[in-house]
Design an enzyme around this catalytic site. Structure first.
Site, short mmCIF file in Angstrom:
data_model
loop_
_atom_site.label_atom_id
_atom_site.label_comp_id
_atom_site.label_asym_id
_atom_site.label_seq_id
_atom_site.Cartn_x
_atom_site.Cartn_y
_atom_site.Cartn_z
N CYS A 117 0.68 -1.20 0.10
CA CYS A 117 0.02 0.08 0.13
C CYS A 117 0.81 1.20 -0.06
O CYS A 117 0.40 2.07 -0.19
CB CYS A 117 -0.85 -0.08 1.48
N HIS A 258 -3.21 7.11 1.87
CA HIS A 258 -3.76 5.84 1.28
C HIS A 258 -5.27 5.54 1.77
O HIS A 258 -5.30 5.69 2.90
CB HIS A 258 -2.76 4.42 1.84
N ASN A 288 -9.95 -0.47 -0.01
CA ASN A 288 -8.63 -0.23 -0.06
C ASN A 288 -8.25 -0.74 -1.26
O ASN A 288 -8.15 -2.32 -1.51
CB ASN A 288 -8.29 -1.00 1.11
#
Length: 337
Positions: A117, A258, A288
């Site tokens: 990520c 993020h 996500n």
């Protein structure tokens, strides 16, 4: 962060793509014991885009890339370098070269970069170094992941979190440097908090020689530890990047984190005293998407007219590794564009 005099970078184009299939929280109740309220109150996520078995990372990334290239006003043949930030390549040997072929970017070197990520931020800093040293002029950076391939759909603690997508930006050589500062960090002692790990099954190949022969296991995560890590470390790394950029937090126009969990976004903004109207959030619609989340959020904000040329963006990625980082940059080539 040294560079030849007069050689800087500008981010001149963005693009994004997501699978057509939308799965909202209510649909997930058919898969696992959960509810829309349980998911949305804990994560802020209301739906996610999921790749079908006909979709590929190459296709998603190529669409996002084509949009970014068009916005930058160049052609694929102008590209010198393609960096694909991903943890879910179509081919374990790498997918960047397949994207190069798909785009027709015959002059470009292409390689994958894996930092989960944090991948987009790590990729941004990596791309900048090639330009700052004068080696390349035009770099395509893609963040793309299809995490649905590696989710345990019986684990409601993780399966509700992830979605699929791709985002891309074009970086070009520029007289003034628009990457104002950055900071990258890693802590392998906490690696077990978030994994997509290989699990070998012993296989006796010949007498006395047993090799490992297996596959990757579904994503596992210690949610409490990851939350604690993000809320503590992300403000610190942004502050360090701001220090290197020689600007203050009140000069930030947009905070783009993020897109992992709305509670993390809110906690980081609150700790840094950044108003909510400066925080870009689209995880309610995408979940996500790992390395894709920051470039997708940036591209949507650009398309909506929120992010304008000359705006100062603080971007921070964090996740498996554990790894985290922040980059402070101005959008576009110059304020007059």
């Amino acid at each position: 962060m040294l560079k030849p005099s007069g050689v800087g970078i500008a981010i001149t184009g963005s693009g994004s793509a997501a699978p057509a299939e939308i799965v909202d929280n209510q649909k997930l109740t058919q898969v696992v014991d959960t509810s829309d309220e349980w998911i949305s109150t804990r994560t802020g996520i209301r739906q996610r885009r999921l790749a079908t078995n006909q979709d590929s990372l190459t296709a998603l990334a190529s669409v996002a890339a084509q949009k970014a290239i068009a916005m930058a006003g160049i052609t694929p043949s102008d590209l010198d370098l393609i960096i694909l930030a991903t943890s879910t390549a179509d081919d374990l040997f790498g997918t960047a070269c397949k994207i190069q072929a798909e785009l027709g970017a015959h002059r470009a070197v292409a390689f994958d970069l894996t930092a989960a990520c944090s991948g987009f931020v790590f990729g941004l800093v990596t791309a900048a170094q090639y330009i700052r040293t004068g080696v390349y002029q035009n770099v395509l950076l893609i963040g793309a992941d299809i995490l649905s391939r590696w989710v345990d759909w019986s684990d409601r603690g993780t399966c509700v979190l992830f979605g699929d997508g791709a985002g891309a930006v074009v970086l070009q050589a520029n007289e003034s440097d628009r990457l104002l500062g950055f900071e990258l960090r890693s802590d392998g002692t906490q690696n077990n908090c978030l994994n997509l790990a290989y699990q070998a099954q012993p296989k006796e190949l010949v007498d006395g020689v047993a090799i490992g022969h297996g596959t990757y296991q579904p994503i596992t995560m210690n949610g409490k530890e990851v939350y604690r890590f993000a809320v503590q470390k992300v403000p610190e790394v942004i502050e360090k990047a701001l220090f290197r950029a020689e600007i203050t937090v009140d000069q930030i126009d947009w905070l783009v984190l993020h897109q992992a969990n709305q509670r993390i976004l809110d906690a980081v903004a609150q700790r840094m005293k950044i108003p909510n109207d400066k925080v870009i959030s689209n995880l309610a619609l995408y979940g996500n998407t790992s390395a894709a989340s920051i470039p997708i959020a940036i591209d949507e904000a650009v398309q909506e007219g929120k992010i304008k040329h000359g705006d100062i963006i603080a971007a921070s990625g964090f996740g498996a590794g554990l790894s985290w980082g922040a980059a402070i940059f101005k959008w576009g080539r110059n304020e007059e564009c």
